[in-house]
Design a protein around this motif. Structure first.
Motif, PDB file in Angstrom:
ATOM      1  N   LEU A   4       0.174  -0.611  -2.872  1.00 19.46           N
ATOM      2  CA  LEU A   4      -1.245  -0.389  -3.068  1.00 19.46           C
ATOM      3  C   LEU A   4      -1.413   0.255  -4.439  1.00 19.46           C
ATOM      4  N   VAL A   5      -2.202  -0.380  -5.301  1.00 20.24           N
ATOM      5  CA  VAL A   5      -2.355   0.111  -6.665  1.00 20.24           C
ATOM      6  C   VAL A   5      -3.838   0.329  -6.951  1.00 20.24           C
ATOM      7  N   GLU A   6      -4.193   1.597  -7.174  1.00 20.33           N
ATOM      8  CA  GLU A   6      -5.574   1.952  -7.466  1.00 20.33           C
ATOM      9  C   GLU A   6      -5.849   1.886  -8.965  1.00 20.33           C
ATOM     10  N   SER A   7      -7.110   1.625  -9.294  1.00 20.22           N
ATOM     11  CA  SER A   7      -7.550   1.644 -10.685  1.00 20.22           C
ATOM     12  C   SER A   7      -9.036   1.967 -10.721  1.00 20.22           C
ATOM     13  N   GLY A   8      -9.529   2.277 -11.910  1.00 22.04           N
ATOM     14  CA  GLY A   8     -10.955   2.496 -12.082  1.00 22.04           C
ATOM     15  C   GLY A   8     -11.377   3.942 -12.208  1.00 22.04           C
ATOM     16  N   GLY A   9     -10.443   4.864 -12.057  1.00 22.99           N
ATOM     17  CA  GLY A   9     -10.795   6.268 -12.210  1.00 22.99           C
ATOM     18  C   GLY A   9     -11.080   6.616 -13.657  1.00 22.99           C
ATOM     19  N   GLY A  10     -11.559   7.840 -13.873  1.00 22.72           N
ATOM     20  CA  GLY A  10     -11.851   8.287 -15.233  1.00 22.72           C
ATOM     21  C   GLY A  10     -12.711   9.516 -15.243  1.00 22.72           C
ATOM     22  N   CYS A  22      -8.550  -1.103  -5.349  1.00 24.83           N
ATOM     23  CA  CYS A  22      -7.207  -0.929  -4.800  1.00 24.83           C
ATOM     24  C   CYS A  22      -6.675  -2.322  -4.479  1.00 24.83           C
ATOM     25  N   ALA A  23      -5.665  -2.735  -5.229  1.00 21.12           N
ATOM     26  CA  ALA A  23      -5.055  -4.050  -5.035  1.00 21.12           C
ATOM     27  C   ALA A  23      -3.839  -3.915  -4.131  1.00 21.12           C
ATOM     28  N   ALA A  24      -3.790  -4.743  -3.102  1.00 17.86           N
ATOM     29  CA  ALA A  24      -2.717  -4.670  -2.115  1.00 17.86           C
ATOM     30  C   ALA A  24      -1.809  -5.881  -2.193  1.00 17.86           C
ATOM     31  N   SER A  25      -0.542  -5.646  -1.893  1.00 12.82           N
ATOM     32  CA  SER A  25       0.431  -6.730  -1.810  1.00 12.82           C
ATOM     33  C   SER A  25       1.516  -6.360  -0.809  1.00 12.82           C
ATOM     34  N   CYS A  96      -6.016   5.115  -1.950  1.00 19.48           N
ATOM     35  CA  CYS A  96      -6.319   4.134  -0.909  1.00 19.48           C
ATOM     36  C   CYS A  96      -5.149   4.032   0.060  1.00 19.48           C
ATOM     37  N   ALA A  97      -5.460   3.587   1.268  1.00 21.19           N
ATOM     38  CA  ALA A  97      -4.456   3.512   2.317  1.00 21.19           C
ATOM     39  C   ALA A  97      -4.716   2.308   3.213  1.00 21.19           C
ATOM     40  N   SER A  98      -3.642   1.752   3.731  1.00 20.28           N
ATOM     41  CA  SER A  98      -3.729   0.621   4.647  1.00 20.28           C
ATOM     42  C   SER A  98      -3.481   1.118   6.066  1.00 20.28           C
ATOM     43  N   ALA A  99      -4.410   0.789   6.953  1.00 21.51           N
ATOM     44  CA  ALA A  99      -4.359   1.322   8.310  1.00 21.51           C
ATOM     45  C   ALA A  99      -3.357   0.567   9.184  1.00 21.51           C
ATOM     46  N   TRP A 117       0.292   3.983   1.539  1.00 19.20           N
ATOM     47  CA  TRP A 117      -0.566   4.744   0.632  1.00 19.20           C
ATOM     48  C   TRP A 117      -0.285   4.356  -0.816  1.00 19.20           C
ATOM     49  N   GLY A 118      -1.343   4.396  -1.622  1.00 17.69           N
ATOM     50  CA  GLY A 118      -1.179   4.212  -3.045  1.00 17.69           C
ATOM     51  C   GLY A 118      -0.830   5.521  -3.726  1.00 17.69           C
ATOM     52  N   GLN A 119      -0.706   5.460  -5.042  1.00 15.39           N
ATOM     53  CA  GLN A 119      -0.371   6.651  -5.827  1.00 15.39           C
ATOM     54  C   GLN A 119      -1.612   7.451  -6.205  1.00 15.39           C
ATOM     55  N   GLY A 120      -2.745   6.793  -6.213  1.00 14.48           N
ATOM     56  CA  GLY A 120      -3.992   7.494  -6.511  1.00 14.48           C
ATOM     57  C   GLY A 120      -4.476   7.274  -7.934  1.00 14.48           C
ATOM     58  N   THR A 121      -5.770   7.494  -8.131  1.00 17.92           N
ATOM     59  CA  THR A 121      -6.385   7.424  -9.445  1.00 17.92           C
ATOM     60  C   THR A 121      -7.293   8.647  -9.608  1.00 17.92           C
TER      61      THR A 121
END
Length: 127
Positions: A4-10, A22-25, A96-99, A117-121
Motif C-alpha cells: 500500500l503506497v500513499e501519496s498526496g500529502g504536503g 493509496c495505491a494497492a497491489s 491507509c490500511a486494507s481490512a 498497512w502503508g508507510q503513510g504520507t
C-alpha cells in the motif's frame, strides 16, 4: 506481497484542501474494505475513515465528518481521501490500511480489523 503506497500529502494552510491516494497491489483490492488512519506526534494512531469493498458504505470519525470524503476506484486499485476545510489539528501522518473483510463490520474503526498497512504520507496544516 501486499503493498500500500500513499501519496498526496504536503503542507497546506488552514482552510485548504488536499487529496490523498493509496495505491494497492498484491491482493485482490476490490475484495476488501479499506481505511484511513492518522497519527500525530506523541499521539496514538486514530481512525479517520473507512469504505466497503463496493464503495457503497462509508464511515468517518466525528472529527472529520462533513469535511473529509473517502472513495475508491477498484479498476485502479486505489482509495482516496479528499480533505477539505483542513485545520491545524488535522496535522498527522495519514496511513491507509486494507481490512480483513469486504464490509464495514462495526469494528472497522479498530486497527486490528486491518491486516496490511502503508508507510503513510505527512499532512501539515499551518494556521
Amino acid at each position: 506481497q501486499v503493498q500500500l503506497v500513499e501519496s498526496g500529502g504536503g503542507l497546506v494552510q488552514a482552510g485548504g484542501s488536499l487529496r490523498l491516494s493509496c495505491a494497492a497491489s498484491g491482493r485482490t483490492f476490490s475484495n476488501y474494505a479499506m481505511g484511513w488512519f492518522r497519527q500525530a506526534p506523541g499521539k496514538e494512531r486514530e481512525f479517520v475513515a473507512a469504505i466497503s469493498w463496493t464503495g457503497r458504505s462509508t464511515d468517518y470519525a466525528d472529527s472529520v465528518k462533513g469535511r473529509f470524503t473517502i472513495s475508491r476506484d477498484n479498476a485502479k486499485n486505489t482509495v482516496y481521501l479528499q480533505m477539505n476545510t483542513l485545520r491545524p489539528e488535522d496535522t498527522a501522518v495519514y496511513i491507509c490500511a486494507s481490512a480483513q473483510h469486504a464490509y464495514l463490520t462495526g469494528n472497522h474503526y479498530r486497527s486490528n480489523e486491518y491486516d496490511y498497512w502503508g508507510q503513510g504520507t505527512q499532512v501539515t496544516v499551518s494556521s
